[in-house]
Every structure is written in structure tokens, then in C-alpha cells.
Motif scaffolding. Structure first.
Motif, mmCIF file in Angstrom:
data_model
loop_
_atom_site.group_PDB
_atom_site.id
_atom_site.type_symbol
_atom_site.label_atom_id
_atom_site.label_comp_id
_atom_site.label_asym_id
_atom_site.label_seq_id
_atom_site.Cartn_x
_atom_site.Cartn_y
_atom_site.Cartn_z
ATOM 1 N N ILE A 5 38.247 43.281 28.169
ATOM 2 C CA ILE A 5 37.204 42.763 28.604
ATOM 3 C C ILE A 5 37.987 41.434 28.940
ATOM 4 C CG2 ILE A 5 35.659 41.008 29.486
ATOM 5 C CD1 ILE A 5 33.582 43.488 28.158
ATOM 6 N N ALA A 6 38.574 40.796 27.707
ATOM 7 C CA ALA A 6 39.725 39.461 27.960
ATOM 8 C C ALA A 6 40.994 39.056 28.021
ATOM 9 C CB ALA A 6 39.448 38.309 25.998
ATOM 10 N N THR A 8 41.895 42.320 30.276
ATOM 11 C CA THR A 8 41.939 42.511 31.861
ATOM 12 C C THR A 8 41.508 40.571 32.312
ATOM 13 O OG1 THR A 8 40.696 44.187 30.863
ATOM 14 C CG2 THR A 8 40.851 43.581 33.198
ATOM 15 N N ASN A 9 40.632 40.102 32.080
ATOM 16 C CA ASN A 9 40.491 38.921 32.638
ATOM 17 C C ASN A 9 42.278 38.268 32.593
ATOM 18 O OD1 ASN A 9 39.769 35.984 33.054
ATOM 19 N ND2 ASN A 9 37.362 36.719 32.164
ATOM 20 N N LEU A 12 44.359 39.365 35.138
ATOM 21 C CA LEU A 12 44.127 39.595 36.428
ATOM 22 C C LEU A 12 44.314 38.008 36.375
ATOM 23 C CD1 LEU A 12 40.552 41.506 36.640
ATOM 24 C CD2 LEU A 12 42.911 42.170 37.576
ATOM 25 N N HIS A 13 44.102 37.079 36.452
ATOM 26 C CA HIS A 13 43.836 36.206 36.517
ATOM 27 C C HIS A 13 45.720 35.180 36.386
ATOM 28 C CE1 HIS A 13 43.929 31.162 36.393
ATOM 29 N NE2 HIS A 13 45.146 31.404 35.356
ATOM 30 N N SER A 23 42.209 46.427 38.333
ATOM 31 C CA SER A 23 40.752 46.295 38.354
ATOM 32 C C SER A 23 40.467 47.915 38.509
ATOM 33 C CB SER A 23 40.051 45.981 39.782
ATOM 34 O OG SER A 23 40.159 44.182 39.413
ATOM 35 N N THR A 106 36.446 43.119 42.124
ATOM 36 C CA THR A 106 35.394 42.831 41.744
ATOM 37 C C THR A 106 34.108 43.864 40.654
ATOM 38 O OG1 THR A 106 36.031 40.698 42.834
ATOM 39 C CG2 THR A 106 33.829 40.338 41.862
ATOM 40 N N GLU A 110 33.672 45.180 37.172
ATOM 41 C CA GLU A 110 32.885 44.082 36.677
ATOM 42 C C GLU A 110 31.261 45.233 36.308
ATOM 43 O OE1 GLU A 110 31.666 40.398 38.627
ATOM 44 O OE2 GLU A 110 34.244 39.514 38.059
ATOM 45 N N TRP A 142 33.327 35.639 31.631
ATOM 46 C CA TRP A 142 34.688 36.332 32.353
ATOM 47 C C TRP A 142 34.864 35.025 33.759
ATOM 48 C CZ3 TRP A 142 37.150 40.766 32.985
ATOM 49 C CH2 TRP A 142 37.390 41.283 33.873
ATOM 50 N N HIS A 143 33.666 34.402 33.798
ATOM 51 C CA HIS A 143 33.881 33.511 34.990
ATOM 52 C C HIS A 143 34.592 32.011 35.327
ATOM 53 C CE1 HIS A 143 31.324 36.537 36.668
ATOM 54 N NE2 HIS A 143 32.075 36.347 37.995
#
Length: 223
Positions: A5-6, A8-9, A12-13, A23, A106, A110, A142-143
Motif C-alpha cells: 500500500i505504501a 503504491t501510494n 501514484l504520487h 490503480s 481512486t 482504495e 494514505w491521504h
């Protein structure tokens, strides 16, 4: 799972143009991973037996969110909260964002990550309330990256927090993490009650996509 998850975050950034396909690919990979590790479709919130309940809960939440947004946009006192410069565009861009970018880039990722795969894996070791707390807390974290752009884009936030620089950014990050963690808790409860991520996905789509559409209306109405 948290490491994926980290990563991927961060991806994406750093690669925003790859958001849609990345995604979708990660969501599919997570589902395949979960199935390979013995999780059933029901444990992933995708069982056929709970589809009807998920659709009913999700549809109800969409109606509630739409009604709340309509009131918020029509009232001058709260209209500024919808004046987000990121969505100050034409109708075509708003529709594309609301019905393609947000659902695929999104909501799909998510919901699969937090309310499906992570939820199912944690449920093997924790009570449902602990699963809810852990998944919603991670959902808030995540945000962090999205909150950085929010600090400079939302007119209501800019009016509320006159400070500039690092102070405004810190307030935006902490506020966004807390707010989205709370939203994650509500989404998780919808998933728990209905047994389906369709319910939480409905809420997720409504809060994000309808927010874009009502932001367009707010800009047209003015302050």
C-alpha cells in the motif's frame, strides 16, 4: 500488505499520469494475491450473497450524500467549501473525473486495498472492531500526499487558515488524515454491516465524484 500500500501510494504520487492503469493493475494484483492466500470472495466483501445488501446500503448513502451536497452548495454560507480550484474546469472534464478517473483511479484501488484485501487478511487475526480501527487509520495515512495539494486549492480552507507555508501545510495534512480516517471508519462500518464492499464503494464514489460535480455547480453560482 502495508508495504505494498505504501509503495503504491508513493508510485501514484510520483507518476500521476499512470494513475488509472496503475490503480487497476494493483487492485487486480491484490485480489489475486488474496485469493492465492485462501481468502474467499465472501471474505473479500465480493460474495454474491451480499451483493443486494451492498447495493441497497450503497445506493442509500449516495442519495444522502447528494442531498447534503445540494444543500451545501445552495447555501452561500457553506458554498465556499466546494470552491476547489482543482475542479474549476468545464463540464467535460468534470464528467470524465467523476465517472472514470475517480471510480477507476481512486475508488477501485482504495476499496480493494482497504475494505477488501486488507480487511479480509486482518479479519483472520483480529475482531471486526480492531479491523475497522486499523484499516481506517491506514486509510487516513494514505491521504497524506493528496492533502498537500488540498492546502493550496480549497478556498474555504485558505480563508479559514490564513497562515502560509509550513503551518498551513501541517494543518492541512493533519486535518485531512483525521477526516479521511473518520470517513474510512464509516465506509468500513458500511462494509461490515452489509458484508459487501459495494456499500463502501457507493459512499466513496458519492463523496468524491459528487463532490467534483457539485464543485462545478458552486463555481458557476459564485461566492
Amino acid at each position: 500488505m502495508v508495504a505494498v500500500i505504501a509503495a503504491t501510494n508513493l508510485a501514484l504520487h510520483l507518476l500521476p499520469l499512470a494513475g488509472l492503469w496503475l490503480s487497476a493493475a494493483v487492485a487486480l494484483a491484490l485480489l489475486l494475491f488474496a485469493r492465492a492466500n485462501g481468502l474467499s470472495w465472501a471474505q473479500l466483501g465480493l460474495g454474491r450473497r451480499h451483493l443486494r445488501a451492498g447495493a441497497l446500503w450503497g445506493g442509500g448513502v449516495i442519495v444522502v450524500v447528494a442531498a447534503a451536497y445540494l444543500v451545501g452548495v445552495l447555501l452561500p454560507a457553506t458554498r465556499a467549501a466546494f470552491l476547489d480550484s482543482r475542479y474549476h474546469g468545464g463540464l467535460e472534464k468534470a464528467l470524465l473525473t467523476a465517472f472514470l478517473v475517480i471510480p477507476v483511479g481512486t475508488v477501485l484501488l482504495e476499496e480493494v486495498a482497504f475494505r477488501s484485501v486488507l480487511w479480509g487478511m486482518l479479519s483472520r487475526h483480529m475482531s471486526s472492531w480492531r479491523v475497522l480501527a486499523v484499516s481506517s487509520s491506514l486509510f487516513g495515512l494514505w491521504h497524506v500526499f493528496p492533502s498537500l495539494s488540498f492546502a493550496a486549492a480549497n478556498q474555504a480552507f485558505l480563508d479559514l487558515v490564513p497562515q502560509s507555508g509550513i503551518v498551513r501545510t501541517v494543518i492541512a495534512v493533519l486535518g485531512t488524515v483525521a477526516f479521511t480516517a473518520l470517513g474510512g471508519a464509516v465506509a468500513g462500518e458500511l462494509r461490515r454491516r452489509s458484508g459487501s464492499i459495494i456499500a463502501s464503494a457507493g459512499m466513496h464514489w458519492a463523496t468524491n465524484s459528487l463532490g467534483v460535480l457539485f464543485a462545478l455547480v458552486a463555481w458557476r453560482l459564485g461566492t
